[in-house]
Design an enzyme around this catalytic site. Structure first.
Site, PDB file in Angstrom:
ATOM      1  N   GLU A 255     -66.238  71.417  -6.587  1.00 14.97           N
ATOM      2  CA  GLU A 255     -66.183  69.950  -6.778  1.00 14.97           C
ATOM      3  C   GLU A 255     -65.979  69.773  -8.516  1.00 14.97           C
ATOM      4  O   GLU A 255     -65.194  68.960  -8.975  1.00 14.97           O
ATOM      5  CB  GLU A 255     -67.200  69.022  -6.098  1.00 14.97           C
ATOM      6  CG  GLU A 255     -67.100  68.815  -4.745  1.00 14.97           C
ATOM      7  CD  GLU A 255     -67.540  69.880  -3.833  1.00 14.97           C
ATOM      8  OE1 GLU A 255     -67.942  71.049  -4.313  1.00 14.97           O
ATOM      9  OE2 GLU A 255     -67.434  69.819  -2.535  1.00 14.97           O
TER      10      GLU A 255
ATOM     11  N   HIS B 257     -74.868  62.811   4.042  1.00 18.72           N
ATOM     12  CA  HIS B 257     -73.403  62.402   3.988  1.00 18.72           C
ATOM     13  C   HIS B 257     -72.897  60.764   4.191  1.00 18.72           C
ATOM     14  O   HIS B 257     -72.201  60.273   4.864  1.00 18.72           O
ATOM     15  CB  HIS B 257     -72.849  62.899   5.461  1.00 18.72           C
ATOM     16  CG  HIS B 257     -72.204  64.198   5.217  1.00 18.72           C
ATOM     17  ND1 HIS B 257     -72.979  65.519   4.830  1.00 18.72           N
ATOM     18  CD2 HIS B 257     -71.013  64.828   5.459  1.00 18.72           C
ATOM     19  CE1 HIS B 257     -72.118  66.476   4.930  1.00 18.72           C
ATOM     20  NE2 HIS B 257     -70.926  66.161   5.142  1.00 18.72           N
TER      21      HIS B 257
END
Ligand SMILES: Cc1ncc(C[n+]2csc(CCOP(=O)(O)OP(=O)(O)O)c2C)c(N)n1
Ligand SMILES: Cc1ncc(C[n+]2csc(CCOP(=O)(O)OP(=O)(O)O)c2C)c(N)n1
Ligand SMILES: [Mg+2]
Ligand SMILES: [Mg+2]
Lengths: 330, 331, 331, 330
Positions: free
Chosen positions: D61, D130
């Site tokens: 990322e 999440h």
């Protein structure tokens, strides 16, 4: 039994005493050992406790912060030093997705008794990548306790209970405080729940924390010369907030200004303002004011850096505005 | 688990041991198949990542570990949880999100934990468990305990910075970590050669001076033997070890995955060499087990799964009033 | 810069070229010494990281680059800025934080930028420039330009996850990046062997299948030759290249560093083999340059520095009203 | 010329049309290509534009976000997809320390025309790692523009101007919106400055954005059945905030409630509340209320997840409390 020492020395003494008291305590981070600590807080600890317990790490913020979290789960009491909050951006996954959530995700089976210390704030002309005040990011996250000791006493006395906390604690030390002197009584205890009234007053409540506290007190002293008695609340614990203390104060004074070095939009100051709105709206005599940093990456030259940060004149102006002593706040 | 496993780095393929290995793999396989079914019935929600095809790894590695070793895994960790000895009832109840689940229902399929078994979770951040493993091993080292921390992760995780940092820290500090890379050649839909300039994953260990080895993760005998050697090295205090197990995921990445990135033929080809079909064929051919033994295993497992489903169904939901529990010790 | 440099991967050590190399190194050395002095006078503030001892790297590498190549460096980048051809006046004014500084004064010593020279900064986050370099190279590749992006960083950065991710991306996508690791064996006070399990930094490139080489970073001739070969490879479209230059920092990490972590003797020993003293000795011995040439260089440089200080002193402070400028294009 | 499509399709069409219109535009991220996008937004793009411009990345990322920033500086117009905001914690260093600050640090010489898209929010039972809503973290950072399209039209129409913005833009897509249908007019333009009034009303202002907008509109519809006419403001642009729009509305209605899926403490809702306090305090008839997420990592089971998030009944209760239709807010 009290001594006059610097904030730096008090922070170092707290670590020293915690390590001496409990073999499970150790410190790890970049340059905490051989270098003596970026801000010299950990100077001398390597000699006393050796390289296993004063553990220099590679430049791997995510890795060693996660390792601290793991070590805490494994029965140690790690103090992880992230040099500055600016570099903590590299460790946020571990802090938010692991440290703050493991207890919850495991249904209470695991807990993470880690203390993560980091320097924060501007004022040393370190420019845009080294001057963040991201306290509100951390204060936003359930599962973390967030401390911002502003005094010599607090930076010393908060560490031991932080290490006793079974859950992760983030501890911010403002870079401009390290050279500040103050009185320390090593036997005095502080709790990790309460804000502190640093100055009593009846006319207005000034709420602050960390590096800005001292500017706020300075402003209060100047206001007093004009007969305005400001009460000054030092939040000390940024999560969970001790709302009782600041709300009671505002109930009494009916006016408030919050001083926070974070960028104004989305700051912790906004949260305090919102809580005052929610809880004591009907008792307010004026809108709550905020003195925060300007919405700009912090520039290098002193005059621009100063212009970007909360300063005494702005605090005074905001207080006066809240008191209706002049027009609207700028 | 089998006797004498810490002494012998080569497990003896006795009848009992073969039976054990096969039973464990079949348990996981049938459990996962049941979960897929329960997912379509909306009993299990969220993401669900099946371990089907990869069973030999968890079973082979877990057998090499002691009860007080720690185990960390990913969101594809139900198989590891079962292999580690978590009661299937609790694992299934967790899949449902019920109060009697292994994490009290709060975690779901990606966050199965068990403190007693030192099963330190389910972690849904790719690579997120690696630094934790380093820290757990550090705690053991600093406290003079001879425990091993085993961390499972996919080959996709090897591209993450946290992988790099953890590999270096573990070797630099000579920590007792067994890194088990489950290389199934895909990270979601991204084929290994689209994500790594060096596709020989275990070779990466060299740049940290970490000893490593790659094995056929579809061969449980090979996995177990390698894991035992690796664990012995780690437990001896020689620092971490990197074990790459080459495998293949037979099902979709999660229940949402339309599998556009690979052909059905590719999957079929691999399934033929699956860990269960191979081992089962071998033990039958070698006359170590007989069809009746296998039928018995299947019957056992079917019963265990039925019981687990019944248990999960019967378990209560957590009361809404408990919403804020387990955020911190001090509420 | 010297002629014909893209054709020849070996620079010819003509008198003119030797003079150029020596002059560039001395320029940087004297500039840095001046900055240290100005720091004690509080003209320069913040952190200040001197490049003294490492001059051969920036000078040697920069000579191998074209005008439209991009360069990224660290907080220790004043040397790189000068070697890249930024006017000393503007660099010095930036050190002061004045309006005529290369970043308009807002960046200071850690954030020197120059769009015209494609000098993409000064970056004060260790490892933070590496992904940017990958992206700049990607843009060149996608737009069909044969430019090279060179990224300087210290050996300490090699432990960061961003290093790992950038190395993989650059090789995976065959991007034209020259990675230059300035290995001075310390990251602040942390000695290399306390931060890396594999201390042979350039060897790490192998695990990404990136070609690499380590050279004596105190030998400008060696650095330049290696850089030319590396740049030629990269420009030919063969993907990235990793060049490790072994060097030493003669001064403290920054002006706050009491250097508890190394002995004065160690520093003295290394200073004897410094890049300037060595090269200067060699050109004198070889009769390529004479003392008078060196005196001329020193005089030139002294004049340039005096002028730069005068320029910085004379430059204005930015008006406070501009505080919010340069946050975004739309105010 | 309007069509009825899903939010997912509109988001995908926006990317498609932007790529077709400008060869400098490309998309990169995990599984945007061969997999077809985690939330299937980018499905089909690989076939149309090829792997160079629909670039699958490794799990890196920080690396690929930084590469997007670099590519933007190099003349491209990258759309970086970070699968979800949860994983953006790994990329924050690049976003905050590079993307948001490079223009400033370089004195305006460099700029970063990158668009970073990410899914956000809870509701799919994905549990604690999440389900984050960290919009206020991003809204806190000078140098970023932060968008939260809640409608099919906005998710389509905001992308083109975001790509034209010379500075970095963060674009949040709430996971619960992807299947939502709406009307799209591809030729309609939106600006990246203005909030939108989604429903007019005189009694109270409800302020929201992203996934919570629809719950807020539902609450408004139910309130209308009881004769309470709520005005609903969709912030759309979370940074810089369009204060004019929500302040004018509150000036008119004299009451407000903010609905925000972020955890309550330190939320964007606090910022809105503080701004209302500062600007229209004297015109308020009641304290501004907030409906936010409970202070807990989001739990997996549906009933607990629902209990943790802002829901219609809580919005109605807060609105009624602000209207004095019942006691104090809970
Ligand atoms: C940091 C992070 N990025 C992205 C994701 C989304 N994601 C979940 S699993 C996965 C693929 C991981 O592949 P691999 O590591 O090979 O494990 P496998 O699923 O193949 O077992 C991705 C991209 C995530 N959970 N965490
Ligand atoms: C991410 C990050 N972590 C920590 C720091 C503080 N810091 C600045 S320079 C430095 C040492 C870097 O060493 P190296 O990469 O070897 O470069 P050198 O300074 O030796 O040239 C450290 C720890 C930083 N700037 N950024
Ligand atoms: Mg995989
Ligand atoms: Mg170095």
């Amino acid at each position: 039994m009290s001594e006059e020492i610097t904030y730096r020395e008090a922070a170092g003494a707290a670590i020293h005493d915690a390590m001496a008291a409990d073999p499970r305590v150790f410190i790890m981070g970049e340059d905490v050992g051989h270098y003596g600590g970026t801000y010299a807080v950990t100077k001398g600890l390597l000699e006393t406790f050796g390289p296993e317990r004063v553990r220099d790490t590679p430049l791997s913020e995510s890795g060693f912060t996660g390792a601290g979290i793991g070590a805490a789960m494994g029965g140690m009491r790690p103090i992880v030093e992230i040099m500055t909050v600016n570099f903590s951006l590299l460790a946020l996954d571990q802090i938010v997705n692991n440290a703050a959530t493991l207890r919850h995700m495991s249904g209470g089976q695991f807990n993470v008794p880690v203390v993560i210390r980091m320097a924060t704030g501007a004022g040393r002309q370190l420019a845009a990548q080294h001057s963040h005040s991201l306290e509100n990011w951390y204060a936003h996250v359930p599962g973390l306790r967030v401390l911002a000791p502003a005094t010599v006493q607090d930076v010393y006395s908060m560490l031991a209970p932080a290490l006793e906390d079974p859950d992760p604690v983030i501890l911010f030390e403002h870079v401009m405080l390290y050279n500040r002197k103050g009185t320390l009584d090593r036997s005095a205890a502080v709790d990790l729940r309460s804000a502190a009234i640093r100055r009593e007053g009846r006319d207005i409540t000034l709420i602050s924390y960390g590096g800005s506290l001292w500017k706020t007190l300075e402003a209060a002293a100047l206001l007093a010369e004009d007969g305005i008695e400001a009460e000054v609340v030092d939040l000390r614990v940024l999560r969970p907030l001790d709302a009782d203390t600041f709300l009671s104060s505002v109930r009494k004074t009916r006016r408030a200004v919050i001083v926070d070095e974070g960028w104004r939009t989305g700051s912790l100051a906004a949260e305090i303002s919102a809580q005052i709105m929610e809880e004591v709206f009907w008792e307010l005599d004026a809108p709550v004011g905020r003195v925060c940093s300007a919405e700009v990456p912090i520039p290098y030259p002193r005059h621009l850096e100063e212009a970007a940060l909360p300063q005494v004149p702005a605090i005074i102006a905001a207080a006066r505005a809240a008191l209706g002593k002049q027009g609207e706040p700028a | 688990m089998t006797a004498g496993k810490t002494e012998a780095t080569h497990p003896r393929l006795t009848r009992a041991h073969c039976q054990h290995l096969l039973q464990q793999m079949i348990r996981i396989r049938r459990f996962e198949e049941k979960c897929a079914e329960l997912y379509t019935q909306e009993k299990i929600r969220g993401f669900l990542h099946l371990y089907i095809g990869e069973e030999a790894i968890a079973v082979g590695v877990m057998d090499a570990l002691e009860a007080d070793d720690a185990v960390l895994a990913t969101y594809r960790e139900h198989g590891h949880a079962l292999a580690r000895g978590l009661p299937m009832n609790k694992v299934m109840a967790e899949m449902y999100g019920k109060r009697d689940g292994s994490s009290g229902g709060r975690g779901g399929s990606m966050h199965i934990f068990d403190a007693e078994k030192r099963f330190v979770g389910g972690n849904a951040i790719v690579g997120g468990g690696l630094p934790l493993a380093v820290g757990l091993a550090l705690a053991d080292r600093m406290q003079g305990r001879e425990r091993v921390t085993t961390c499972f992760f996919g080959e996709g995780a090897a591209a993450e910075g946290e992988f790099h940092e953890s590999m270096n820290l573990a070797t630099l500090w000579k920590l007792p970590v067994l890194f088990v890379c489950e290389n199934n050649f895909y990270a979601m839909g991204t084929r290994l050669d689209l994500s790594e300039s060096e596709t020989d994953i275990h070779a990466k260990a060299a740049s940290y001076r970490m000893p490593s080895e790659a094995v056929d993760g579809m061969n449980i005998v090979e996995v177990e033997a390698a894991a035992r050697r690796a664990v012995a090295t780690v437990r001896a205090g020689d620092g971490p070890y990197f074990l790459e197990c080459r495998t293949y995921r037979f099902r979709a990445h999660s229940m949402f995955d339309p599998q556009l990135y690979r052909s059905k033929d590719e999957v079929k080809e691999r399934e033929k060499k699956g860990p269960i079909v191979r081992f089962q064929g071998w033990v039958l051919d070698a006359g170590i087990l007989h069809q009746a033994d296998i039928d018995a295993i299947e019957a056992d497992v079917a019963q265990e799964i039925d019981a687990a489903v019944a248990f999960a169904e019967a378990s209560e939901w957590e009361a809404i009033e408990t919403l804020l529990d387990h955020v911190g010790a001090v509420p």
